[in-house]
Design a protein around this motif. Structure first.
Motif, PDB file in Angstrom:
ATOM      1  N   ALA A 107       0.826  -1.204   0.000  1.00 50.05           N
ATOM      2  CA  ALA A 107       0.000   0.000   0.000  1.00 50.05           C
ATOM      3  C   ALA A 107       0.858   1.252   0.000  1.00 50.05           C
ATOM      4  O   ALA A 107       0.551   2.239  -0.687  1.00 50.05           O
ATOM      5  CB  ALA A 107      -0.929  -0.015   1.213  1.00 50.05           C
ATOM      6  N   ALA A 108       1.959   1.214   0.761  1.00 49.01           N
ATOM      7  CA  ALA A 108       2.868   2.361   0.761  1.00 49.01           C
ATOM      8  C   ALA A 108       3.522   2.539  -0.604  1.00 49.01           C
ATOM      9  O   ALA A 108       3.765   3.665  -1.050  1.00 49.01           O
ATOM     10  CB  ALA A 108       3.935   2.176   1.840  1.00 49.01           C
ATOM     11  N   ALA A 136       2.146   1.821  -3.513  1.00 49.01           N
ATOM     12  CA  ALA A 136       1.172   2.435  -4.403  1.00 49.01           C
ATOM     13  C   ALA A 136       0.946   3.899  -4.074  1.00 49.01           C
ATOM     14  O   ALA A 136       0.621   4.704  -4.961  1.00 49.01           O
ATOM     15  CB  ALA A 136      -0.149   1.677  -4.322  1.00 49.01           C
ATOM     16  N   ARG A 137       1.122   4.270  -2.810  1.00 48.49           N
ATOM     17  CA  ARG A 137       0.842   5.643  -2.394  1.00 48.49           C
ATOM     18  C   ARG A 137       2.051   6.559  -2.516  1.00 48.49           C
ATOM     19  O   ARG A 137       1.932   7.704  -2.971  1.00 48.49           O
ATOM     20  CB  ARG A 137       0.370   5.619  -0.932  1.00 48.49           C
ATOM     21  CG  ARG A 137       0.074   6.970  -0.320  1.00 48.49           C
ATOM     22  CD  ARG A 137      -1.143   7.608  -0.934  1.00 48.49           C
ATOM     23  NE  ARG A 137      -1.484   8.866  -0.286  1.00 48.49           N
ATOM     24  CZ  ARG A 137      -2.453   9.679  -0.685  1.00 48.49           C
ATOM     25  NH1 ARG A 137      -3.181   9.345  -1.748  1.00 48.49           N
ATOM     26  NH2 ARG A 137      -2.695  10.791  -0.048  1.00 48.49           N
ATOM     27  N   PHE A 138       3.224   6.050  -2.100  1.00 49.07           N
ATOM     28  CA  PHE A 138       4.406   6.910  -2.021  1.00 49.07           C
ATOM     29  C   PHE A 138       5.495   6.520  -3.021  1.00 49.07           C
ATOM     30  O   PHE A 138       6.554   7.143  -3.042  1.00 49.07           O
ATOM     31  CB  PHE A 138       4.994   6.880  -0.607  1.00 49.07           C
ATOM     32  CG  PHE A 138       4.018   7.289   0.453  1.00 49.07           C
ATOM     33  CD1 PHE A 138       3.620   8.609   0.583  1.00 49.07           C
ATOM     34  CD2 PHE A 138       3.470   6.345   1.320  1.00 49.07           C
ATOM     35  CE1 PHE A 138       2.716   8.991   1.560  1.00 49.07           C
ATOM     36  CE2 PHE A 138       2.571   6.711   2.300  1.00 49.07           C
ATOM     37  CZ  PHE A 138       2.182   8.042   2.422  1.00 49.07           C
TER      38      PHE A 138
END
Length: 262
Positions: A69-70, A72-74
């Motif tokens: 998830a990190a 995909a986000r950062f």
């Protein structure tokens, strides 16, 4: 007939009384074996790979999902997340193969684990970790296959939760034996199931699973809050205090009616 003839041989009478006394003694001192001791006395061929060790797979899967998830986000490298998820899947597969109830004896071990006051909730790790793995790899599978796997693991989790609730209602579990692991199949599991069901597009089932988890959260929380503090007329040894009959009745009388010092 003499008096000795009526009574028989005194030595045999003493031996008979002695033997019967031994039998009565054995019957009198033989206690009922608690459920936990009965389970612990069973031979276990694979004690190292128990269901409780799947907590490691759950941590690895959670860390891998968070890293993905990190990513995909950062924009961080997703390779570390994939390695963590793969390690979780490898450990899950090793434990499942080692503990799978493929023989009658292993099936008895599984039932004994699920009826044990300590290890009862731990078999729920199997469908919970499987749900996390299915959720992660769902985009690599056909939609029908991903949904079928998700429904399969949710059904297995529901069986674990139903068996645990039946164990509670049977009265075999004492309140002091309740530990945080009992939240696994009825609180953490339904929430993870809800996320997985949303991933495969089953919104109604996801809402139902989340509602069940919330209900069990309130029930277990209420039970813990109701019994975590002292109650009137109940001793406080379990909470580190003094017995209820010895403290707090009259602050001006240092000696209780039963002779105990306040």
């Amino acid at each position: 007939m003499t008096d000795n003839g009526l009574r028989g041989d005194p030595a045999k009478e003493r031996d008979g009384r002695h033997e019967s006394g031994e039998h009565l003694h054995l019957l009198r001192v033989a206690p009922a074996t608690p459920v936990g001791e009965q389970v612990d006395s069973l031979p276990r061929p694979e004690r190292k790979l128990t269901y409780s060790t799947l907590a490691l797979a759950l941590r690895l899967a959670g860390a891998g999902a968070a890293w993905s998830a990190a990513g995909a986000r950062f924009g961080v490298a997703p390779a570390i997340g994939e390695v963590l998820i793969a390690a979780s899947g490898a450990w899950w597969l090793a434990v499942v193969v080692a503990r799978a109830p493929t023989t009658p004896s292993r099936f008895r071990y599984l039932l004994a684990d699920m009826r044990h006051p300590t290890t009862g909730p731990f078999p729920a790790y199997v469908p919970i970790v499987a749900l996390l793995l299915t959720m992660h790899y769902a985009h690599h599978l056909p939609a029908v296959a991903a949904r079928a796997l998700c429904v399969l693991w949710v059904a297995m989790l529901a069986l674990c939760a139903a068996q645990m609730l039946a164990f509670w209602l049977s009265g075999a579990l004492r309140l002091e034996q309740l530990h945080p692991g009992y939240a696994l199949p009825v609180i953490a599991g339904p929430y993870i199931a809800a996320i997985s069901l949303m991933t495969v597009g089953d919104r109604s089932a996801a809402i139902a699973a989340a509602g069940f988890g919330t209900f069990c959260w309130f029930v277990l929380g209420s039970v813990h809050a109701a019994f975590s503090g002292p109650a009137p007329g109940r001793g406080l040894h379990a909470h580190g205090g003094e017995p209820a009959g010895r403290a707090g009745a009259d602050p001006h009388d240092p000696v209780g009616r039963d002779g105990g010092v306040r």
